[in-house]
Scaffold this motif. Structure first.
Motif, PDB file in Angstrom:
ATOM      1  N   VAL A   1      51.628  15.475  62.832  1.00 23.41           N
ATOM      2  CA  VAL A   1      50.840  15.530  64.055  1.00 23.41           C
ATOM      3  C   VAL A   1      51.725  15.347  65.282  1.00 23.41           C
ATOM      4  CG1 VAL A   1      48.995  14.398  65.372  1.00 23.41           C
ATOM      5  CG2 VAL A   1      48.731  14.778  62.916  1.00 23.41           C
TER       6      VAL A   1
ATOM      7  N   ASP B   1      42.483   2.348  69.337  1.00 15.97           N
ATOM      8  CA  ASP B   1      41.768   3.312  68.504  1.00 15.97           C
ATOM      9  C   ASP B   1      42.021   2.991  67.038  1.00 15.97           C
ATOM     10  OD1 ASP B   1      40.872   5.587  67.109  1.00 15.97           O
ATOM     11  OD2 ASP B   1      41.242   6.863  68.853  1.00 15.97           O
TER      12      ASP B   1
ATOM     13  N   LEU C   1      50.697  10.918  71.981  1.00 13.63           N
ATOM     14  CA  LEU C   1      49.297  11.252  71.724  1.00 13.63           C
ATOM     15  C   LEU C   1      48.465  11.129  72.995  1.00 13.63           C
ATOM     16  CD1 LEU C   1      48.688   9.526  68.266  1.00 13.63           C
ATOM     17  CD2 LEU C   1      48.967  11.960  68.709  1.00 13.63           C
TER      18      LEU C   1
ATOM     19  N   ARG D   1      46.358  13.880  75.096  1.00 10.73           N
ATOM     20  CA  ARG D   1      44.919  13.579  75.034  1.00 10.73           C
ATOM     21  C   ARG D   1      44.371  13.769  73.618  1.00 10.73           C
ATOM     22  NH1 ARG D   1      45.617  15.475  80.285  1.00 10.73           N
ATOM     23  NH2 ARG D   1      44.640  14.166  81.877  1.00 10.73           N
ATOM     24  N   ILE D   2      45.084  13.233  72.651  1.00 13.57           N
ATOM     25  CA  ILE D   2      44.668  13.304  71.250  1.00 13.57           C
ATOM     26  C   ILE D   2      44.215  11.921  70.808  1.00 13.57           C
ATOM     27  CG2 ILE D   2      45.440  13.720  68.883  1.00 13.57           C
ATOM     28  CD1 ILE D   2      47.363  15.781  69.950  1.00 13.57           C
ATOM     29  N   SER D   3      43.003  11.820  70.276  1.00 13.37           N
ATOM     30  CA  SER D   3      42.444  10.548  69.825  1.00 13.37           C
ATOM     31  C   SER D   3      42.581  10.417  68.315  1.00 13.37           C
ATOM     32  CB  SER D   3      40.961  10.463  70.205  1.00 13.37           C
ATOM     33  OG  SER D   3      40.218  11.421  69.468  1.00 13.37           O
TER      34      SER D   3
ATOM     35  N   ALA E   1      40.142  10.376  66.198  1.00 14.25           N
ATOM     36  CA  ALA E   1      39.251  11.357  65.575  1.00 14.25           C
ATOM     37  C   ALA E   1      39.914  12.734  65.532  1.00 14.25           C
ATOM     38  CB  ALA E   1      37.938  11.419  66.337  1.00 14.25           C
ATOM     39  N   ASP E   2      40.634  13.065  66.605  1.00 14.75           N
ATOM     40  CA  ASP E   2      41.334  14.356  66.646  1.00 14.75           C
ATOM     41  C   ASP E   2      42.398  14.430  65.554  1.00 14.75           C
ATOM     42  OD1 ASP E   2      39.885  15.166  68.879  1.00 14.75           O
ATOM     43  OD2 ASP E   2      41.318  14.249  70.258  1.00 14.75           O
ATOM     44  N   VAL E   3      43.114  13.323  65.342  1.00 13.54           N
ATOM     45  CA  VAL E   3      44.159  13.287  64.329  1.00 13.54           C
ATOM     46  C   VAL E   3      43.560  13.513  62.942  1.00 13.54           C
ATOM     47  CG1 VAL E   3      45.858  11.815  63.175  1.00 13.54           C
ATOM     48  CG2 VAL E   3      45.718  11.837  65.669  1.00 13.54           C
TER      49      VAL E   3
ATOM     50  N   GLU F   1      40.802  15.064  62.200  1.00 11.52           N
ATOM     51  CA  GLU F   1      40.369  16.461  62.106  1.00 11.52           C
ATOM     52  C   GLU F   1      41.561  17.388  61.871  1.00 11.52           C
ATOM     53  OE1 GLU F   1      38.168  19.877  61.978  1.00 11.52           O
ATOM     54  OE2 GLU F   1      37.517  17.780  61.843  1.00 11.52           O
ATOM     55  N   MET F   2      42.663  17.138  62.546  1.00 13.83           N
ATOM     56  CA  MET F   2      43.857  17.969  62.381  1.00 13.83           C
ATOM     57  C   MET F   2      44.389  17.852  60.954  1.00 13.83           C
ATOM     58  SD  MET F   2      45.611  17.023  66.041  1.00 13.83           S
ATOM     59  CE  MET F   2      47.122  17.944  65.830  1.00 13.83           C
TER      60      MET F   2
ATOM     61  N   GLN G   1      42.151  19.820  58.527  1.00 16.35           N
ATOM     62  CA  GLN G   1      42.418  21.263  58.609  1.00 16.35           C
ATOM     63  C   GLN G   1      43.716  21.613  57.885  1.00 16.35           C
ATOM     64  OE1 GLN G   1      42.340  22.374  62.730  1.00 16.35           O
ATOM     65  NE2 GLN G   1      40.145  21.968  62.965  1.00 16.35           N
TER      66      GLN G   1
END
Length: 377
Positions: free
Chosen positions: A296, A334, A355, A359-361, A363-365, A367-368, A371
């Motif tokens: 990430v 977080d 991060l 602007r990556i939280s 939750a975004d991590v 999700e990434m 995927q």
């Protein structure tokens, strides 16, 4: 001259010197037995034969063994790096205090007391990580700061002695005569002028450096930043002097300072705090290498390799992490990132900064990663 014990890979160091590899500038110094001089790996002088060189982890280790700084590559201008970084919290804290002048008026026993360790333990740690005693490190700091002031500032020699932490002009002159075989004034490369615009000096760092992000971060927290210049008033109760310090990015690898102070004895402490505010001692190569192991973070680090952490002007001794670095005020709240961030040590705060800038939280991590797992499947 003394035999120097060092954990460095001597052959690898020599190969770096042969190629003048800038990646190793400030990480070690080469001592030339035939001339009694020590140099940076990037020194432009002709490389000595292998049997005439030995390599040490610090300038203090070289000077303690009787070697003197090269006048061509100027070890005092090397990036503020060293093998001690990240190895001992006690050594890191001790060096920060020495840089601020802790041994200019006090002894090693008093320094050890401030750190909560015994004097013998502190000496052992310094020998282990730096190859030199605390007093030798302090003496080298004085000499190299004085040398930088002689060659870069307009201060008179008596003012240089005071600003560098020497107890007297006589001691200052005797030290330079012993080290270089000449008075300190002979090292000045131009006619001496005493300017009225303060002490002007360049502080070195290891590039790359994201100056736009740093100045924006300092402005956001309330520092005085205008047109690319940072400014701070000096207060006697905090800094030991009254005046003002300004900083402006200069050529690559240099931060240019102007310090106007009514008491030059406070200069070492001011310089140390500026280095901390601008995170000049960071190792971007090590940070990028370790953080890039996280899939990430890898693209974020590649996009902004020179991100630094703005430091505070004053940091209490207890506000340190397990590697001796300043603990940032913006801790990871977080929960989705807290556990993952433990893998980023000792660069945890830098990972969090990347991060946040993207602007990556948490939750975004998650999700990434989900995927990525689907693609892999």
């Amino acid at each position: 001259m003394e035999t120097l014990a060092t954990p460095l890979d001597q052959e690898a160091c020599y190969r770096a010197v042969l190629t003048r590899d800038a990646r190793f500038d400030g990480r070690f110094f080469g001592c030339v037995k035939t001339t009694g001089i020590y140099c940076r790996p990037v020194c432009p002088a002709r490389t000595p034969r292998r049997e005439n060189m030995i390599f040490v982890v610090s300038a203090a280790a070289a000077e303690e063994a009787g070697f003197r700084a090269c006048l061509r590559c100027r070890p005092e201008t090397a990036p503020d790096m060293g093998a001690w970084r990240g190895t001992s919290n006690t050594v890191s804290r001790a060096l920060a205090l020495i840089e601020q002048g802790a041994l200019d008026e006090a002894d090693v026993d008093a320094l050890a007391g401030r750190l909560g360790v015994g004097e013998r333990q502190l000496r052992r740690l310094f020998r282990q990580h730096l190859g030199a005693a605390p007093v030798s490190v302090a003496q080298t700091r004085r000499v190299l700061l004085a040398k930088a002031l002689i060659q870069e500032s307009d201060l008179a020699m008596a003012q240089v002695a005071l600003a560098a932490g020497f107890g007297s002009v006589r001691r200052f002159n005797e030290t330079f005569q012993a080290l270089y075989g000449r008075p300190p004034s002979a090292l000045r490369r131009r006619a001496e002028r005493v300017g009225d615009g303060g002490v002007r000096l360049g502080l070195t760092y290891r590039p790359p450096y994201d100056w736009e992000a740093m100045l924006a971060a300092l402005a956001d927290r309330g520092d005085d930043v205008r047109e690319g210049r940072w400014r701070r008033d000096l207060i006697r109760a905090v800094d030991g002097t009254e005046g003002v310090v300004t900083a402006t990015p200069g050529a690559v690898g240099r931060l240019m300072l102007c310090v106007e102070a009514d008491d030059l004895r406070a200069l070492p402490g001011v310089l140390a705090r500026v280095r901390r505010v601008f995170d000049l001692s960071a190792d971007p190569e090590a940070i990028a290498r370790d953080l890039s192991a996280d899939p990430v973070l890898r693209p974020l680090v590649e996009a902004r390799p020179g991100l630094r952490l703005p430091g505070r002007w004053i940091v209490p001794d207890q506000v340190r992490d397990d590697k001796g670095s300043e603990v940032p005020s913006d801790r990871l709240e977080d929960e989705g990132l807290a556990a993952r961030a433990e893998r980023w040590r000792p660069w945890r705060a830098y990972g969090a900064l990347h991060l946040r800038m993207a602007r990556i939280s948490g939750a975004d991590v998650i999700e990434m990663e989900t995927q990525n797992d689907r693609r892999a499947a």
